[in-house]
Design a protein around this motif. Structure first.
Motif, short mmCIF file in Angstrom:
data_model
loop_
_atom_site.label_atom_id
_atom_site.label_comp_id
_atom_site.label_asym_id
_atom_site.label_seq_id
_atom_site.Cartn_x
_atom_site.Cartn_y
_atom_site.Cartn_z
N VAL A 82 81.25 30.64 -3.62
CA VAL A 82 81.69 30.53 -4.99
C VAL A 82 80.80 29.40 -6.08
CG1 VAL A 82 84.07 31.38 -4.36
CG2 VAL A 82 83.40 28.95 -4.56
N VAL A 83 80.19 28.55 -5.12
CA VAL A 83 79.62 27.51 -6.10
C VAL A 83 77.98 27.65 -6.02
CG1 VAL A 83 79.08 25.20 -6.95
CG2 VAL A 83 81.50 26.13 -6.11
N HIS A 86 76.72 31.25 -6.22
CA HIS A 86 77.46 31.80 -7.10
C HIS A 86 76.97 33.22 -7.67
CE1 HIS A 86 79.67 33.11 -10.61
NE2 HIS A 86 78.91 32.55 -11.36
N GLU A 87 75.52 32.96 -8.17
CA GLU A 87 74.85 34.33 -8.88
C GLU A 87 74.61 35.33 -8.01
OE1 GLU A 87 73.78 34.44 -11.86
OE2 GLU A 87 74.20 32.44 -12.59
N GLU A 90 78.64 36.71 -7.66
CA GLU A 90 79.73 36.59 -8.76
C GLU A 90 80.26 37.94 -8.87
OE1 GLU A 90 78.72 36.54 -12.64
OE2 GLU A 90 77.10 37.66 -12.84
N ASP A 112 80.82 40.93 -15.28
CA ASP A 112 79.89 40.05 -14.49
C ASP A 112 78.55 39.96 -15.58
OD1 ASP A 112 78.69 42.26 -13.76
OD2 ASP A 112 80.00 42.62 -12.09
N ARG A 352 84.54 39.88 -3.32
CA ARG A 352 82.92 39.76 -4.11
C ARG A 352 82.09 40.70 -3.39
NH1 ARG A 352 86.06 37.27 -6.77
NH2 ARG A 352 85.65 35.28 -7.78
N GLY A 413 85.15 27.57 -8.17
CA GLY A 413 83.99 27.83 -8.62
C GLY A 413 83.79 28.16 -10.18
N ARG A 415 84.15 31.07 -11.42
CA ARG A 415 84.97 32.06 -11.64
C ARG A 415 86.49 31.47 -11.51
NH1 ARG A 415 82.43 37.77 -12.04
NH2 ARG A 415 84.59 37.71 -13.35
#
Length: 477
Positions: A82-83, A86-87, A90, A112, A352, A413, A415
């Motif tokens: 999540v951090v 992330h990309e 996401e 997104d 995700r 993160g 989100r």
């Protein structure tokens, strides 16, 4: 859903002197290597598919009809997903996107890419922690009105706590977001519309497991259309009232409109404005309503915790109605809400979709794989929380904080839920104002069953009786 597709779910609850393990689905005990059976079980209830071994810090993978599914249940690896990366992770899962797009369009919760990047700072600023104090009077007044309405009922009157809390939080978010009063009928329309919507939308998108990377569109049946129409009708009316000058100039929607006027590139036309308003509205009222409902269940069973809450409210507030300025001193109230969020996270599964191949621990994630972070599992992992199935608000008192990324009821993160501070403050304040005047008791012999569709609610709501506390029968204002 066809009756033969329904799988059985066993629930357990334990109450001993001074110890309470609230209701949960029993560990899954079906035979291994039967992914289709697991899929059917998940369609019935997502919380009943987890074995005892899943409640440990690990990362695991399985395949269902060729689709790779990875469950991440380690704080360090959750941080990676999540951090740090992330990309690549996401994108919300096709299940969630398909389930909510009819209702929320391209709203922030399921968007997104560029849409998310444009709108996230905008919405985050509107519900930022620094703005929360300005919404305090709305929270106080609206909750006091609920108490006054309860005062008109006979002592011991029965209500559905989920319906009451959803109406309360819908009214609070309407006045905060739109600067308009919603009214009982409109609040009920949204509450009942979303309840119906959740029951009609399948929580499993079979098309995704059959190889469609974006899943298949949800079948928009007449019943589903009616549910959406009820919700959109209410939200459209308050947005249109606002645009016609009948709203509050300090409301969240007014801030959105002003931003659009200054920044036309945001492309917040009426539909986009409605989508963002609907997203803030649904996320803002549903999650807090569910949290407060579970709180009343927990306090109803754990009288010793309820007494600590009552004693604290008396010590901090005396006989005056609690205000937002009291929230920092209401440590027990906060601890009860946080422990409720640990045991019953409003969104118990965060899903995700992998964009590109990646490594999560020692698992090689394929493009298009489904990555599940499951607060329901994480929050009940014994290495992270002692007596994980027990209701122990003390774990959040005296400055104690869980291991980073082990407690994520609002996701984490970039989100992370932008309304985190708003929702947490609202829940604490509503709890304090109501608990000061009322004991809320679960209907005798009622068996509570958690059910996870889009959010985690008690099945059929929560029938409770309302009992005025001695010496507090006068008005709450």
């Amino acid at each position: 859903m066809l009756a033969w597709l329904q799988q059985s779910v066993n629930f357990r609850e334990e109450l001993l002197e001074g110890k309470f393990a609230p209701v949960r689905a029993d560990y899954y005990s079906g035979p291994p290597g039967k992914p289709l059976r697991l899929l059917l079980q998940a369609r019935t209830d997502f919380l009943s598919i987890w074995r005892a071994s899943d409640y440990t810090e690990n990362v695991s993978q399985t395949r269902i009809l060729g689709r790779q599914i990875i469950v991440v249940n380690s704080p360090d690896l959750i941080r990676q997903v999540v951090v740090k990366r992330h990309e690549n992770f996401e994108r919300k899962s096709p299940q969630m996107r398909r389930a909510l797009e009819f209702l929320l369009g391209d709203g922030l919760f399921i968007s997104d890419g560029d849409t998310w990047k444009q709108r996230r700072p905008l919405v985050a600023d509107i519900v930022h922690a620094k703005r929360v104090p300005s919404f305090g009077p709305v929270m106080e007044t609206t909750t006091s009105e609920l108490v006054e309405r309860w005062n008109q009922m006979p002592d011991g009157a029965e209500v559905n706590a989920l319906h009451e809390m959803a109406g309360l939080t819908a009214e609070i978010i309407a006045r905060s977001v739109f600067g308009n009063q919603l009214g009982d009928d409109s609040a009920a329309a949204v509450t009942e519309g979303f309840t119906s919507y959740q029951s009609l939308v399948d929580s499993i998108n079979i098309g995704y497991f059959l190889g469609f990377d974006d899943g298949l569109p949800v079948l928009r049946t007449p019943s589903l259309r009616r549910s959406v129409k009820r919700i959109h009708g209410t939200i459209d009316k308050v947005v249109e009232d606002h645009l016609a000058g009948r709203g509050d100039h300090n409301s969240m929607v007014e801030l959105l409109i002003r931003r659009q006027q200054r920044n036309p590139e945001l492309k917040l036309d009426l539909v986009a404005l409605r989508n963002e308003a609907a997203t803030i509205f649904m996320a803002g009222h549903e999650t807090t309503a569910a949290t407060l409902t579970w709180t009343w269940y927990l306090l109803s069973k754990a009288g010793w915790i309820e007494k600590a809450v009552h004693d604290e409210i008396a010590r901090v507030c005396g006989d005056r109605t609690p205000t937002i300025d009291d929230v920092p001193r209401l440590e027990w109230c906060r601890a009860v809400i946080e422990e409720t969020l640990r045991l019953y996270p409003p969104v118990p599964i965060l899903a995700r979709q992998t964009r590109e191949a990646d490594m999560i621990g020692d698992v090689a994630a394929e493009p298009g794989s489904l990555v599940l972070i499951v607060p329901w599992l994480l929050h009940r992992t014994e290495s992270l929380f002692e007596d994980p199935h027990h209701f122990h608000p003390e774990r959040f008192t005296e400055g104690r904080r869980p291991t980073p990324y082990s407690f994520i009821p609002f996701a984490s993160g970039p989100r992370v839920c932008p309304g985190l501070h708003f929702g947490l403050t609202e829940a604490i304040l509503c709890l304090a104002i109501i608990a000061q005047r009322y004991r809320v008791r679960l209907r005798e012999r009622h068996a509570v069953e958690p059910i996870c569709r889009l959010t985690l609610r008690p099945k059929g709501g929560l029938p409770v009786t309302l009992h005025r506390r001695e010496g507090t029968s006068h008005g709450a204002g």
